[in-house]
Design an enzyme around this catalytic site. Structure first.
Site, PDB file in Angstrom:
ATOM      1  CB  CYS B 134      -0.884   0.131   1.418  1.00 51.56           C
ATOM      2  SG  CYS B 134      -2.252  -1.035   0.630  1.00 51.56           S
ATOM      3  CB  THR B 200      -1.247   0.719  -5.952  1.00 47.66           C
ATOM      4  OG1 THR B 200      -0.564   0.544  -5.074  1.00 47.66           O
ATOM      5  CG2 THR B 200      -2.603  -0.434  -6.050  1.00 47.66           C
ATOM      6  CB  CYS B 342      -3.092   3.031 -47.598  1.00 47.24           C
ATOM      7  SG  CYS B 342      -3.514   4.688 -47.466  1.00 47.24           S
ATOM      8  CB  CYS B 345      -5.397   8.392 -42.108  1.00 37.64           C
ATOM      9  SG  CYS B 345      -4.499   7.411 -41.445  1.00 37.64           S
ATOM     10  CB  CYS B 381      11.677   3.705 -35.347  1.00 44.62           C
ATOM     11  SG  CYS B 381      10.677   4.255 -36.292  1.00 44.62           S
ATOM     12  CB  CYS B 384       4.477   4.047 -40.467  1.00 44.85           C
ATOM     13  SG  CYS B 384       5.698   2.764 -40.351  1.00 44.85           S
ATOM     14  CB  CYS B 388      -1.236   2.457 -40.136  1.00 46.57           C
ATOM     15  SG  CYS B 388      -2.480   1.370 -40.935  1.00 46.57           S
TER      16      CYS B 388
END
Ligand SMILES: Cc1cc2nc3c(=O)[nH]c(=O)nc-3n(C[C@H](O)[C@H](O)[C@H](O)COP(=O)(O)OP(=O)(O)OC[C@H]3O[C@@H](n4cnc5c(N)ncnc54)[C@H](O)[C@@H]3O)c2cc1C
Ligand SMILES: Cc1cc2nc3c(=O)[nH]c(=O)nc-3n(C[C@H](O)[C@H](O)[C@H](O)COP(=O)(O)O)c2cc1C
Ligand code: SF4
Ligand code: SF4
Ligand code: SF4
Lengths: 440, 444
Positions: B134, B200, B342, B345, B381, B384, B388
């Site tokens: 806690c 927690t 695709c 966007c 990396c 993208c 997506c």
């Protein structure tokens, strides 16, 4: 001019009958499944006649356990794939989804259901297997959804199952009756093959049963999944003319022949139920210039679901309300229908004297209900029918008044949905198992 | 049907799904309901010295349409009388003798510890869990995370407990420390039978913009809470892995806790060495029924992979979690856009151009919105592919020869670590960086 061109090729037919609930892709299924709240004691489940654990299967889709989702669905409903496409979900699960109370579109449960089951079927996933042979044999009359569901369930319990079907295809009205824009023949038959491959019940096609005496001798129990009969007679003058057809017969031909049948320019559909709406939509989509729905009472009295009526109107169907057919006109071949106007007074329908008029047409489709197979059923000893000629069953186990016979589906409820037949079949199978177990 | 049962440091349970010590295990009524719903075990809400709770106890992070993506509480240990809890433990064990009932405990002195252990043993508990977690309230009184953060104190208490206990003891660790292995080793030295983690994390989930008080607001003020729920899973997984790989700890059974909600979470914890999992927030969000999805998914996974027991795949991912210096520097992936999927966007384009490596080009002539990967600039990396919105639209394709491998450590040993900037994937070599002026091209 009608809204649809006459389809002359398989592709044109497909375009006119484009699927109302197309298959979801992975992205759509992921987004849609993310919306489910996982309600406690969910209202959607309560609204499903087969009680599918909807929040569970939606969560399984969301966690990419799509096969598990399919299993959850089939566990409750053996025709889970067909039902996802053809159930009137707006008045069942989706109509009960809590989002409706917030004026947010409900979860597309039917399409999600279809997404999961379609994957399992396409990938030929083995989800079920027959129980070990218990030496007992069950016969079924009719290979409609009620019998198929009962057969699947009984196979998992180790029973041998022989289904006798008058026609040459399984699934009854699912393949012969349901509107082609709801489901394709291929989809219906693929689900059947998926189940049969795993569970191995036997269907004897082109094998109408006229008497059940032999079955009684050779089988431990008999399940009656005979559905309803052909379109009922209207007893109208001129009904026997060429160009007058019953709706179920018209639809059956349409489903089997697709673009190879041709519908004439002007079609009148008589009736106000879901079958009438289907037949009218289908006539319009087959390229009839004019399809007129004619119903005896007011629009609000129609038995059809609102969405089915709207679908018909959307396909270019026009309607005549408060008209009653008196006679089919024409010289050997139908060329019109004589109607008389009606009014409802104090709840009673009455015709208006002197209001007769004729509407010209080339074809009349009678969608005025299916007859019951009472003659066949009355032949079975001790089998009782109610006043509407429906088989009487104990709804705890779907046993009839002749203990060796169980029944379910349209023959019991007088005509409802595939999902109800699937539920009856499953319950009857459990009833048969209990009865046979208790009676050695 | 695979066998889901476990024998966790001597605590037998029909499946690895346990409820964590928290409000869902506050009473016998709840634990009975949970077992009935399919949970295999329950760690009882922490028993200990008398406390008082405040009203207004929880706060949460809602991420877009997802409620309780992170959850925060300022609740203390149980506020129900010890005698009632003991009686209910006994009753539950009568109904469910084969389910695991574990008593979570938090007291102060040695005498108190040894007394309460006797009490829960007499009530029929199958095990004990020591709450050193806690991070609010109790720690101000020298308990909970105040112990979890002091390995020596923790070890002393574990030793007191081990002296007195006749049933298995699980030490529950607090994540509010720099190295989880410090309290982990202390628990091991104290001869704990098992370890569970995480409790927690100290947190403030938000500030009320009208009253300027942190949530949950108690009469205009607030305090730090303990953070849990889906948001903490990555932290929990990492700490679990640290213990499961540690040579002096890895023999100790581990119970994984933190953000578990679905079967996938369960499998991930087991793959990183957990033998049982504990759940709090998901049960607080959806009720006990959530276990059906976990169980169905776990069974499906085990069937698909051919596993018969939990032990067949426990820890199976551990060998693949290594240090950075052991990663293959020759591994190369390049993004690939599936033009048919695709939807235009252009999130991938702007993410890469503004925030990564300018490896996506967007030719807007003729209203085109479909971007294109510039292979030589893509460092692989994943950004993208992560942004997506279409499933499997951007995939990372392997481009190395699959044969060569060299790691930083190998280069260090070979004396070939770079002395100048010569990264193949950085600007200058095969990779270009646009000119400074290009940033203002749109102005002209
Ligand atoms: C036009 C139309 C549209 C419908 N649209 C929908 C819809 O969109 N969604 C939905 O859920 N439901 C729809 N339904 C209802 C649904 O098709 C039925 O409720 C369901 O098929 C009933 O299943 P069943 O097994 O009781 O009978 P059926 O499907 O009627 O099957 C009975 C089978 O038994 C065979 N049979 C009968 N007697 C014998 C005998 N003596 N020997 C051998 N075989 C025999 C028949 O050939 C038939 O194959 C529609 C019905 C119709 C008529
Ligand atoms: C409201 C609340 C009360 C809690 N009380 C306790 C407790 O009394 N004892 C304890 O060991 N952990 C307690 N916890 C921590 C949980 O047992 C668990 O370790 C933590 O919530 C992480 O799991 P989760 O992400 O599944 O919620 C509590 C958590 C919450 C949310
Ligand atoms: S009612 Fe709607 S939101 Fe609730 S569980 Fe059913 S589908 Fe999900
Ligand atoms: S969850 Fe229950 S106890 Fe908590 S505030 Fe709401 S009603 Fe009160
Ligand atoms: S993020 Fe995906 S969908 Fe959007 S433009 Fe890039 S590839 Fe297309």
């Amino acid at each position: 001019m009608g809204e649809y061109k006459r389809p002359t090729t398989a592709i044109e037919f497909e375009q006119n009958f484009a699927q109302k609930k197309p298959l979801m892709n992975d992205t759509e299924a992921y987004y849609e499944s993310s919306r489910c709240l996982y309600c406690y004691d969910a209202p959607c489940v309560q609204a499903c006649p087969t009680g599918i654990d909807i929040p569970l299967f939606i969560k399984q889709i969301n966690t990419k356990n799509t096969v598990g989702a399919a299993k959850t669905i089939f566990d409750s409903n053996w025709l889970g794939n067909a039902c996802g496409k053809i159930c009137p979900t707006g008045v069942l699960c989706e109509g009960a989804c809590v989002y409706n109370h917030q004026d947010v579109p409900p979860l597309q449960i039917g399409r999600l259901q279809n997404y999961a089951t379609d994957k399992a079927i396409a990938e030929k996933r083995n989800l079920f297997h027959a129980g070990s042979d218990n030496g007992k044999k069950i016969a079924m009359v009719g290979a409609g959804p009620a019998s198929i569901a009962a057969a699947c369930e009984l196979r998992t319990l180790g029973y041998a199952v022989d289904i006798f079907e008058a026609k040459d295809k399984p699934t009854g009205l699912t393949v012969y009756g349901i509107a082609p824009y709801k489901i394709t023949n291929e989809e219906v038959l693929n689900e059947l093959a998926f189940l049969q491959d795993q569970l191995g019940f036997v269907i004897h096609y082109n094998h109408p049963i006229t008497s059940t005496k032999d079955l009684e001798e050779n089988y431990d129990a008999i399940f009656l999944g005979v559905g309803l009969g052909p379109t009922a007679e209207l007893n109208l003058k001129g009904e026997d003319k060429q160009g007058v057809v019953g709706a179920v017969e018209f639809i059956e031909e349409l489903r089997m022949q697709h673009h190879k049948i041709s519908v004439p320019d002007k079609v009148i559909v008589i009736g106000g139920g879901n079958t009438a709406m289907d037949a009218a939509s289908e006539s319009a989509r087959m390229g009839a210039n004019e399809t007129i729905l004619a119903y005896r009472r007011d629009k609000s009295d129609m038995g059809a679901y609102d969405f089915e009526y709207e679908l018909a109107v959307g396909s270019g169907v026009t309607s005549l309300f408060n008209v009653q057919p008196l006679e089919i006109m024409g010289n050997g071949k139908a060329n019109g229908v004589k109607f008389i106007k009606t009014v409802t007074e104090n709840g009673r329908l009455r015709t208006v004297e002197g209001s007769e008029f004729i509407v010209a047409c080339d074809m009349v489709i009678k969608a005025t209900g299916q007859a019951k197979l009472a003659d066949f059923l009355r032949d079975i000893d001790g089998l009782e029918l109610d006043s509407k000629k429906r088989i009487i069953v104990n709804t705890a186990n779907y046993q009839t008044t002749n203990p060796k016979y169980f029944a379910g589906g349209d023959a019991v409820n007088g005509g409802a949905e595939v999902v109800n037949a699937a539920y009856h079949g499953k319950m009857a199978a459990k009833g048969i198992h209990e009865w046979i177990t208790d009676n050695g | 049907m695979p066998d889901l049962s476990i024998n966790f440091a001597g605590i037998k349970s029909p499946n690895p799904f346990w409820l964590a010590s928290a409000p869902p295990t506050n009473s016998g009524y709840q634990v009975m309901k949970a077992f009935d719903a399919g949970w295999g075990g329950a760690v009882w809400k922490t028993l200990g010295i008398p406390v008082i709770n405040v009203s207004s106890r929880y706060g949460s992070i809602n991420y877009r349409d997802t409620r309780m993506a992170g959850f925060n509480n300022i609740e203390l240990i149980t506020d129900r009388p010890l005698a009632d809890n003991l009686k209910e433990i006994e009753e539950v064990k009568k109904f469910f003798p084969n389910h695991a009932v574990i008593a979570s405990l938090m007291v102060e002195s040695k005498a108190e510890w040894q007394q309460i252990i006797k009490d829960v043993e007499n009530a029929g508990a199958d095990g004990i869990e020591l709450n050193f977690g806690c991070p609010h309230g109790m720690c101000e009184r020298g308990m909970g995370s105040a112990v979890g953060q002091e390995p020596e104190v923790l070890q002393t208490i574990v030793e007191w407990v081990m002296e007195a206990a006749n049933i298995p003891v699980i030490t529950k660790l607090s994540p509010n420390i720099s190295h989880i292995t410090d309290p982990g080793l202390a628990a091991a030295r104290g001869k704990t039978d098992a370890i569970s983690l995480i409790n927690t994390i100290k947190s403030i989930v938000g500030i009320d913009l009208d009253t300027y008080a942190p949530y949950p607001v108690v009469d205009g003020k607030g305090t730090n809470g303990g953070y849990c729920g889906p948001a903490v899973k990555p932290i929990a997984l990492h700490m679990l892995k640290d213990l499961a790989q540690h040579p002096e700890i890895k023999h100790i059974p581990l119970s994984g806790i933190g953000g578990i909600e679905t079967w996938r979470d369960v499998v991930e914890f087991i793959l990183l060495g957990a033998e049982s999992v504990q759940v709090c927030t998901a049960a607080m969000h959806y009720g006990f029924g959530i276990v059906r999805e976990m169980e169905a998914g776990l069974v499906q996974f085990m069937n698909d992979k051919g596993y018969e027991t939990i032990y067949d795949f426990k820890g199976k991912a551990l060998p693949n979690v290594t240090e950075w210096k052991h990663l293959n520097l020759k591994h190369k992936v390049v993004a690939n856009i599936n033009k048919d999927k695709c939807i235009g966007c252009d999130l991938c384009y702007i993410a890469c151009d503004d925030a990564a490596h300018q490896a996506i080009k967007l030719d807007k002539s003729d209203g085109n919105r479909i971007p294109e990967i510039i292979d030589e600039n893509c460092v692989g990396c994943n950004l993208c592919a992560l942004v997506c919105p279409v499933e499997e639209c951007i995939t990372m394709e392997k481009r190395d020869d699959g044969k060569s491998s060299v790691t930083w450590e190998e280069r260090t040993l070979a004396g070939s670590i770079p002395t100048t900037f010569d990264d193949d994937l950085a600007g200058g070599k095969h990779h270009f960086v646009p000119s400074v002026e290009d940033a203002l091209k749109h102005r002209k």
